[in-house]
Design a protein around this motif. Sequence first.
Motif, PDB file in Angstrom:
ATOM      1  N   ASP A 296       0.870  -1.361  -0.093  1.00 27.61           N
ATOM      2  CA  ASP A 296       0.088  -0.042  -0.070  1.00 27.61           C
ATOM      3  C   ASP A 296       0.923   1.304   0.050  1.00 27.61           C
ATOM      4  OD1 ASP A 296      -2.732   1.113   0.771  1.00 27.61           O
ATOM      5  OD2 ASP A 296      -1.394   2.220   1.988  1.00 27.61           O
ATOM      6  N   VAL A 297       0.815   2.056  -1.168  1.00 24.40           N
ATOM      7  CA  VAL A 297       1.654   3.272  -1.285  1.00 24.40           C
ATOM      8  C   VAL A 297       1.704   4.206   0.163  1.00 24.40           C
ATOM      9  CG1 VAL A 297       2.219   5.098  -2.847  1.00 24.40           C
ATOM     10  CG2 VAL A 297       1.597   3.114  -3.572  1.00 24.40           C
ATOM     11  N   GLU A 298       0.350   4.428   0.348  1.00 22.38           N
ATOM     12  CA  GLU A 298       0.034   5.715   1.336  1.00 22.38           C
ATOM     13  C   GLU A 298       0.894   5.099   2.655  1.00 22.38           C
ATOM     14  OE1 GLU A 298      -3.158   8.246   3.628  1.00 22.38           O
ATOM     15  OE2 GLU A 298      -3.870   6.676   2.326  1.00 22.38           O
ATOM     16  N   ARG A 299       0.577   3.891   2.932  1.00 20.12           N
ATOM     17  CA  ARG A 299       1.151   3.194   4.316  1.00 20.12           C
ATOM     18  C   ARG A 299       2.626   3.231   4.216  1.00 20.12           C
ATOM     19  NH1 ARG A 299      -0.863  -2.161   6.051  1.00 20.12           N
ATOM     20  NH2 ARG A 299       0.240  -3.035   4.430  1.00 20.12           N
TER      21      ARG A 299
ATOM     22  N   ALA B 177      14.694   9.544  -1.459  1.00 21.46           N
ATOM     23  CA  ALA B 177      13.521   9.379  -2.703  1.00 21.46           C
ATOM     24  C   ALA B 177      12.809   8.474  -2.449  1.00 21.46           C
ATOM     25  CB  ALA B 177      14.457   9.408  -3.961  1.00 21.46           C
ATOM     26  N   VAL B 178      11.654   8.295  -2.931  1.00 22.30           N
ATOM     27  CA  VAL B 178      10.809   7.141  -2.993  1.00 22.30           C
ATOM     28  C   VAL B 178      10.824   6.870  -4.329  1.00 22.30           C
ATOM     29  CG1 VAL B 178       9.600   7.616  -0.792  1.00 22.30           C
ATOM     30  CG2 VAL B 178       8.993   8.355  -2.958  1.00 22.30           C
ATOM     31  N   ARG B 179      10.436   5.625  -4.820  1.00 23.15           N
ATOM     32  CA  ARG B 179      10.315   4.923  -6.025  1.00 23.15           C
ATOM     33  C   ARG B 179       9.080   4.482  -6.408  1.00 23.15           C
ATOM     34  NH1 ARG B 179      11.823   0.260  -9.671  1.00 23.15           N
ATOM     35  NH2 ARG B 179      12.798  -0.774  -7.911  1.00 23.15           N
TER      36      ARG B 179
ATOM     37  N   ARG C  28       1.247  12.471  -7.776  1.00 23.30           N
ATOM     38  CA  ARG C  28       0.842  13.677  -7.021  1.00 23.30           C
ATOM     39  C   ARG C  28       0.138  13.493  -5.463  1.00 23.30           C
ATOM     40  NH1 ARG C  28      -0.614  15.188 -12.645  1.00 23.30           N
ATOM     41  NH2 ARG C  28      -2.183  13.387 -12.529  1.00 23.30           N
ATOM     42  N   GLU C  29      -0.204  12.271  -5.315  1.00 27.50           N
ATOM     43  CA  GLU C  29      -0.901  11.789  -4.037  1.00 27.50           C
ATOM     44  C   GLU C  29       0.559  11.877  -3.110  1.00 27.50           C
ATOM     45  OE1 GLU C  29      -2.990   8.274  -4.770  1.00 27.50           O
ATOM     46  OE2 GLU C  29      -4.899   9.402  -5.580  1.00 27.50           O
ATOM     47  N   VAL C  30       1.643  11.319  -3.631  1.00 31.94           N
ATOM     48  CA  VAL C  30       2.684  11.084  -2.713  1.00 31.94           C
ATOM     49  C   VAL C  30       3.299  12.251  -2.437  1.00 31.94           C
ATOM     50  CG1 VAL C  30       5.070  10.003  -2.732  1.00 31.94           C
ATOM     51  CG2 VAL C  30       3.063   8.340  -3.505  1.00 31.94           C
ATOM     52  N   ARG C  31       3.411  13.153  -3.417  1.00 35.64           N
ATOM     53  CA  ARG C  31       3.959  14.331  -3.252  1.00 35.64           C
ATOM     54  C   ARG C  31       3.373  15.352  -2.124  1.00 35.64           C
ATOM     55  NH1 ARG C  31       8.749  15.514  -3.626  1.00 35.64           N
ATOM     56  NH2 ARG C  31       8.322  16.017  -1.572  1.00 35.64           N
ATOM     57  N   ALA C  32       2.048  15.250  -2.304  1.00 38.23           N
ATOM     58  CA  ALA C  32       1.381  15.680  -1.256  1.00 38.23           C
ATOM     59  C   ALA C  32       1.513  15.079   0.366  1.00 38.23           C
ATOM     60  CB  ALA C  32      -0.301  15.887  -1.472  1.00 38.23           C
TER      61      ALA C  32
ATOM     62  N   PRO D 107       4.483  15.684 -10.469  1.00 41.36           N
ATOM     63  CA  PRO D 107       5.726  16.188  -9.401  1.00 41.36           C
ATOM     64  C   PRO D 107       6.751  14.949  -9.245  1.00 41.36           C
ATOM     65  CG  PRO D 107       3.735  15.404  -7.954  1.00 41.36           C
ATOM     66  CD  PRO D 107       3.482  15.332  -9.664  1.00 41.36           C
ATOM     67  N   VAL D 108       7.290  14.968 -10.544  1.00 40.11           N
ATOM     68  CA  VAL D 108       8.128  13.766 -10.715  1.00 40.11           C
ATOM     69  C   VAL D 108       9.615  14.356 -10.865  1.00 40.11           C
ATOM     70  CG1 VAL D 108       8.983  11.794 -12.267  1.00 40.11           C
ATOM     71  CG2 VAL D 108       6.503  12.056 -11.634  1.00 40.11           C
ATOM     72  N   ASP D 109      10.526  13.624 -10.058  1.00 38.98           N
ATOM     73  CA  ASP D 109      11.757  14.191  -9.984  1.00 38.98           C
ATOM     74  C   ASP D 109      13.001  13.511 -10.711  1.00 38.98           C
ATOM     75  OD1 ASP D 109      11.538  16.344  -7.747  1.00 38.98           O
ATOM     76  OD2 ASP D 109      10.821  14.564  -7.100  1.00 38.98           O
ATOM     77  N   GLY D 110      12.549  12.158 -11.330  1.00 40.17           N
ATOM     78  CA  GLY D 110      13.277  11.440 -11.988  1.00 40.17           C
ATOM     79  C   GLY D 110      12.865  10.065 -12.463  1.00 40.17           C
ATOM     80  N   TYR D 111      13.294   9.613 -13.735  1.00 39.30           N
ATOM     81  CA  TYR D 111      12.721   8.588 -14.214  1.00 39.30           C
ATOM     82  C   TYR D 111      13.569   7.477 -14.497  1.00 39.30           C
ATOM     83  CZ  TYR D 111       9.654  12.386 -16.085  1.00 39.30           C
ATOM     84  OH  TYR D 111       8.892  13.572 -16.065  1.00 39.30           O
ATOM     85  N   GLY D 112      13.017   6.161 -14.413  1.00 43.91           N
ATOM     86  CA  GLY D 112      13.884   4.967 -14.825  1.00 43.91           C
ATOM     87  C   GLY D 112      13.299   4.420 -16.080  1.00 43.91           C
ATOM     88  N   VAL D 113      14.076   4.116 -16.809  1.00 44.49           N
ATOM     89  CA  VAL D 113      13.756   3.319 -18.295  1.00 44.49           C
ATOM     90  C   VAL D 113      14.562   2.198 -18.462  1.00 44.49           C
ATOM     91  CG1 VAL D 113      13.459   3.867 -20.738  1.00 44.49           C
ATOM     92  CG2 VAL D 113      13.297   5.702 -19.201  1.00 44.49           C
TER      93      VAL D 113
END
Length: 443
Positions: free
Chosen positions: A237-240, A255-257, A268-272, A302-308
């Motif tokens: 669960d992301v929020e928890r 950071a969180v991924r 956006r939810e995680v940034r808030a 609100p993303v600070d980086g990407y993994g591809v």
Amino acid sequence: MDPVDGTEVTTALLTDQYELTMLRAALNSGTAGRRSVFEVFARQLPAGRRYGVVAGTGRLLDAIEAFRFDGAELEFLTSRGIVDEPTAQWLEKYRFSGDIWGYPEGECYFPDSPLLVVEGTFAEAVLLETLVLSILNHDCAIASAASRMVQAAQGRPLIEMGSRRTHEMAAVAAARAAHITGFATTSNLEAGRRYGVPTAGTSAHSFTLLHDGERNAFRAQLDSLGAGTTLLVDTYDVERAVHTAVELAGPELGAVRIDSGDLGVVAREVRAQLDALGAHDTRIVVTGDLDEYGIAALAAAPVDGYGVGTSLVTGSGAPTASLVYKLVARADGPDDGAPIRPVAKRSTGKPTRGGRKSAVRRVDGHGTAYAEVVTTGEPTPGPRDRLLHVPLVRNGAVVGREPLDAARERHERSVAELPATALQLSKGAAAIPTEFVDGGPRP
């Protein structure tokens, strides 16, 4: 020569059989010593692409130096009847002694751009065809896709993480090519060791699943790697998970991924949530089947980086640059003084233009490129124009090696020089046209 440990490694059999059978027949007919010019180019870019990117030149120069036929290779070729004894004796002494010019790594290119010009005897130049194409077709395809991703990211850092989605050595080459175009880091350690590409990586979902609860997994990672690490927060669960991560690491959490779900919405939810918990400087990194279009769609998130991963190592739908290696000029005899004349194919759908070529990038008064001029004569650049060929091999000796950072800086300049339409992800024609000029015979 292996670039890391200095051991002898030959690249001679990284080729197609018909290169050797052509050599055998040319030696027999007396035409093998004719001075010849081969060129590498793409008749067109992948559908909808506005530009291509040159990559793999440094790897190619290493491979040409290591192109040697030793005892084991010659035994294989003769035992299979691929070459006869006179051809084997010729191959035993093989060393490329000609000249090579090309677009330097990081440079952009367009349809019919003469990316590489190889001049030598037919025998020594034709043997390099497959090696040249296998390296450049792969690396140019990866770099061309990676450049689009970098532009879509608009300055946000990208990590290359496609090693698990391709051949193990292709992964190393892909990491190198991506770094040239602006990717910040790679997960591939061999690319870090061999080419100096910065590496990065922390943990996968298996690490969380290993532990008795997410809290224990996070605590173990923080104890080992410090508060600046990146915690993967979407196993359960992301929020928890975000709440637990900040509780354990404090606002100093690096950071969180996020690796799943609607990445824009979840980000956006995680940034808030992070801001509410006081972790204003904790970055958000997103991964999960991203390509240039997915990255562009997250521009407002609100993303600070990407993994591809997958899309990068497969060229984002174009896994080859479709480059070809064609004979465009040759002498009528083996004498070094024999004049070289143009030759060309007339094949339906696959014609070629004869003559050794040079290329100039035309640039206007605003510093914007507006044409790629390819000429069979001596080029005449204007005051703002750029000659595109640089010497890579002279009389068999490599002269064109350069640090990877030089290619990275060149690519940034080359893209900045293109018109704005070049950066559009929608399908369209090449950003600038290729114009051919018959410059007459070379001196």
